[in-house]
Motif scaffolding. Structure first.
Motif, PDB file in Angstrom:
ATOM      1  N   LEU A   4       1.601  -4.405   7.596  1.00  0.00           N
ATOM      2  CA  LEU A   4       0.096  -3.847   7.181  1.00  0.00           C
ATOM      3  C   LEU A   4      -0.143  -4.904   5.964  1.00  0.00           C
ATOM      4  CD1 LEU A   4      -2.169  -1.835   7.309  1.00  0.00           C
ATOM      5  CD2 LEU A   4      -0.898  -0.144   5.795  1.00  0.00           C
ATOM      6  N   MET A   5      -1.278  -5.289   5.851  1.00  0.00           N
ATOM      7  CA  MET A   5      -1.827  -6.303   4.932  1.00  0.00           C
ATOM      8  C   MET A   5      -2.968  -5.500   4.176  1.00  0.00           C
ATOM      9  SD  MET A   5      -1.372 -10.085   5.970  1.00  0.00           S
ATOM     10  CE  MET A   5      -2.015 -10.464   4.701  1.00  0.00           C
ATOM     11  N   ILE A   6      -2.834  -5.077   3.005  1.00  0.00           N
ATOM     12  CA  ILE A   6      -3.931  -4.489   2.391  1.00  0.00           C
ATOM     13  C   ILE A   6      -4.112  -4.856   0.999  1.00  0.00           C
ATOM     14  CG2 ILE A   6      -3.800  -2.122   3.673  1.00  0.00           C
ATOM     15  CD1 ILE A   6      -2.152  -0.988   1.292  1.00  0.00           C
ATOM     16  N   ASP A   7      -5.479  -4.635   0.483  1.00  0.00           N
ATOM     17  CA  ASP A   7      -5.451  -5.396  -0.930  1.00  0.00           C
ATOM     18  C   ASP A   7      -5.146  -4.248  -2.136  1.00  0.00           C
ATOM     19  OD1 ASP A   7      -7.900  -3.776  -0.932  1.00  0.00           O
ATOM     20  OD2 ASP A   7      -9.054  -5.522  -0.690  1.00  0.00           O
ATOM     21  N   GLU A  10      -7.356  -1.120  -1.507  1.00  0.00           N
ATOM     22  CA  GLU A  10      -6.963  -0.237  -0.406  1.00  0.00           C
ATOM     23  C   GLU A  10      -5.597   0.667  -0.437  1.00  0.00           C
ATOM     24  OE1 GLU A  10      -9.089  -3.005   3.260  1.00  0.00           O
ATOM     25  OE2 GLU A  10      -7.144  -3.603   2.205  1.00  0.00           O
ATOM     26  N   ARG A  11      -4.803  -0.067  -1.285  1.00  0.00           N
ATOM     27  CA  ARG A  11      -3.440   0.452  -1.492  1.00  0.00           C
ATOM     28  C   ARG A  11      -3.715   1.807  -2.375  1.00  0.00           C
ATOM     29  NH1 ARG A  11      -0.623   1.162  -5.667  1.00  0.00           N
ATOM     30  NH2 ARG A  11      -1.862  -0.029  -7.149  1.00  0.00           N
ATOM     31  N   GLN A  12      -4.579   1.635  -3.418  1.00  0.00           N
ATOM     32  CA  GLN A  12      -4.922   2.759  -4.431  1.00  0.00           C
ATOM     33  C   GLN A  12      -5.631   3.990  -3.525  1.00  0.00           C
ATOM     34  OE1 GLN A  12      -7.322   0.882  -7.166  1.00  0.00           O
ATOM     35  NE2 GLN A  12      -5.645   0.271  -8.643  1.00  0.00           N
ATOM     36  N   GLU A  13      -6.295   3.634  -2.576  1.00  0.00           N
ATOM     37  CA  GLU A  13      -7.142   4.666  -1.579  1.00  0.00           C
ATOM     38  C   GLU A  13      -5.936   5.334  -1.128  1.00  0.00           C
ATOM     39  OE1 GLU A  13     -10.194   7.305  -0.350  1.00  0.00           O
ATOM     40  OE2 GLU A  13     -10.089   5.791  -1.889  1.00  0.00           O
ATOM     41  N   LEU A  14      -5.100   4.540  -0.389  1.00  0.00           N
ATOM     42  CA  LEU A  14      -4.172   5.055   0.417  1.00  0.00           C
ATOM     43  C   LEU A  14      -3.063   6.225  -0.418  1.00  0.00           C
ATOM     44  CD1 LEU A  14      -2.894   2.402   2.710  1.00  0.00           C
ATOM     45  CD2 LEU A  14      -3.903   4.540   3.565  1.00  0.00           C
ATOM     46  N   GLU A  15      -3.097   5.495  -1.655  1.00  0.00           N
ATOM     47  CA  GLU A  15      -1.936   6.393  -2.467  1.00  0.00           C
ATOM     48  C   GLU A  15      -2.896   7.653  -2.831  1.00  0.00           C
ATOM     49  OE1 GLU A  15      -0.048   5.748  -7.062  1.00  0.00           O
ATOM     50  OE2 GLU A  15      -0.441   4.090  -5.772  1.00  0.00           O
ATOM     51  N   TYR A  16      -3.973   7.410  -3.035  1.00  0.00           N
ATOM     52  CA  TYR A  16      -4.661   8.766  -3.418  1.00  0.00           C
ATOM     53  C   TYR A  16      -5.035   9.718  -2.307  1.00  0.00           C
ATOM     54  CZ  TYR A  16      -8.989  11.604  -4.350  1.00  0.00           C
ATOM     55  OH  TYR A  16      -9.695  12.675  -4.453  1.00  0.00           O
ATOM     56  N   ILE A  48       7.137  13.217   6.221  1.00  0.00           N
ATOM     57  CA  ILE A  48       6.533  11.886   6.638  1.00  0.00           C
ATOM     58  C   ILE A  48       5.603  11.371   5.644  1.00  0.00           C
ATOM     59  CG2 ILE A  48       5.002  11.041   8.212  1.00  0.00           C
ATOM     60  CD1 ILE A  48       6.149  13.124  10.144  1.00  0.00           C
ATOM     61  N   LEU A  49       4.684  12.227   4.929  1.00  0.00           N
ATOM     62  CA  LEU A  49       3.692  11.601   4.233  1.00  0.00           C
ATOM     63  C   LEU A  49       4.460  11.325   2.925  1.00  0.00           C
ATOM     64  CD1 LEU A  49       1.081  14.653   4.058  1.00  0.00           C
ATOM     65  CD2 LEU A  49       0.891  12.269   5.174  1.00  0.00           C
ATOM     66  N   PHE A  50       5.726  11.809   2.652  1.00  0.00           N
ATOM     67  CA  PHE A  50       6.408  11.310   1.318  1.00  0.00           C
ATOM     68  C   PHE A  50       7.008   9.980   1.468  1.00  0.00           C
ATOM     69  CE2 PHE A  50       9.982  10.965  -1.488  1.00  0.00           C
ATOM     70  CZ  PHE A  50       9.452  11.101  -2.699  1.00  0.00           C
ATOM     71  N   SER A  51       7.478   9.782   2.619  1.00  0.00           N
ATOM     72  CA  SER A  51       8.095   8.389   3.086  1.00  0.00           C
ATOM     73  C   SER A  51       7.108   7.453   3.046  1.00  0.00           C
ATOM     74  CB  SER A  51       8.778   8.611   4.453  1.00  0.00           C
ATOM     75  OG  SER A  51       7.932   8.720   5.365  1.00  0.00           O
ATOM     76  N   LEU A  52       5.604   7.614   3.514  1.00  0.00           N
ATOM     77  CA  LEU A  52       4.833   6.716   3.328  1.00  0.00           C
ATOM     78  C   LEU A  52       4.121   6.567   1.938  1.00  0.00           C
ATOM     79  CD1 LEU A  52       2.323   7.962   6.167  1.00  0.00           C
ATOM     80  CD2 LEU A  52       3.499   5.689   6.252  1.00  0.00           C
ATOM     81  N   SER A  58       4.777   4.234  -7.651  1.00  0.00           N
ATOM     82  CA  SER A  58       5.790   3.635  -8.507  1.00  0.00           C
ATOM     83  C   SER A  58       6.899   4.519  -8.376  1.00  0.00           C
ATOM     84  CB  SER A  58       5.121   3.646  -9.909  1.00  0.00           C
ATOM     85  OG  SER A  58       4.708   4.978 -10.465  1.00  0.00           O
ATOM     86  N   HIS A  59       8.040   4.309  -8.970  1.00  0.00           N
ATOM     87  CA  HIS A  59       9.385   5.284  -8.898  1.00  0.00           C
ATOM     88  C   HIS A  59       8.761   6.486  -9.788  1.00  0.00           C
ATOM     89  CE1 HIS A  59      13.199   6.599  -8.927  1.00  0.00           C
ATOM     90  NE2 HIS A  59      13.010   6.813 -10.356  1.00  0.00           N
ATOM     91  N   LYS A  60       8.071   6.366 -10.777  1.00  0.00           N
ATOM     92  CA  LYS A  60       7.685   7.618 -11.610  1.00  0.00           C
ATOM     93  C   LYS A  60       6.698   8.441 -10.946  1.00  0.00           C
ATOM     94  CE  LYS A  60       5.346   8.370 -16.249  1.00  0.00           C
ATOM     95  NZ  LYS A  60       4.599   8.157 -17.353  1.00  0.00           N
ATOM     96  N   GLU A  61       5.854   7.965 -10.034  1.00  0.00           N
ATOM     97  CA  GLU A  61       4.939   8.932  -9.353  1.00  0.00           C
ATOM     98  C   GLU A  61       5.759   9.269  -8.125  1.00  0.00           C
ATOM     99  OE1 GLU A  61       1.518   9.528  -9.175  1.00  0.00           O
ATOM    100  OE2 GLU A  61       1.555   8.800 -11.265  1.00  0.00           O
ATOM    101  N   CYS A  62       6.785   8.795  -7.490  1.00  0.00           N
ATOM    102  CA  CYS A  62       7.440   9.380  -6.681  1.00  0.00           C
ATOM    103  C   CYS A  62       8.286  10.531  -7.221  1.00  0.00           C
ATOM    104  CB  CYS A  62       8.304   8.333  -5.882  1.00  0.00           C
ATOM    105  SG  CYS A  62       7.591   7.222  -4.801  1.00  0.00           S
ATOM    106  N   LEU A  63       8.761  10.642  -8.435  1.00  0.00           N
ATOM    107  CA  LEU A  63       9.425  11.687  -9.064  1.00  0.00           C
ATOM    108  C   LEU A  63       8.627  12.702  -8.906  1.00  0.00           C
ATOM    109  CD1 LEU A  63      11.406   9.981 -11.686  1.00  0.00           C
ATOM    110  CD2 LEU A  63      12.339  10.763  -9.741  1.00  0.00           C
TER     111      LEU A  63
END
Length: 76
Positions: A4-7, A10-16, A48-52, A58-63
């Protein structure tokens, strides 16, 4: 495997979107009125959502979104 190629925007939107969906699931998991079978399905969706989310955040956000993490237990 799919790519998947995103800018960055778009990455920030998916993360949100992933954060909001995971927050909703965590909130609903606390509701005692929801049946345990439904909660089990919600837990599977969360995994499933967490794996995405791990692929974007970032590691800090994942924690922050890890369930039963040792990092959270140490913090409190």
């Amino acid at each position: 495997m799919l790519g998947l190629m995103i800018d960055d925007r778009e990455r920030q939107e998916l993360e949100y979107l992933l954060k909001r969906e995971m927050d909703e699931i965590l909130f609903d998991m606390k509701d005692a009125r929801i049946d345990h079978i439904v909660k089990r399905a919600m837990d599977e969706r969360y995994k499933i959502l967490f794996s995405l989310f791990r692929r974007f955040a970032s590691h800090k956000e994942c924690l922050k979104y890890m369930k039963n993490s040792s990092a959270k237990k140490e913090k409190y």
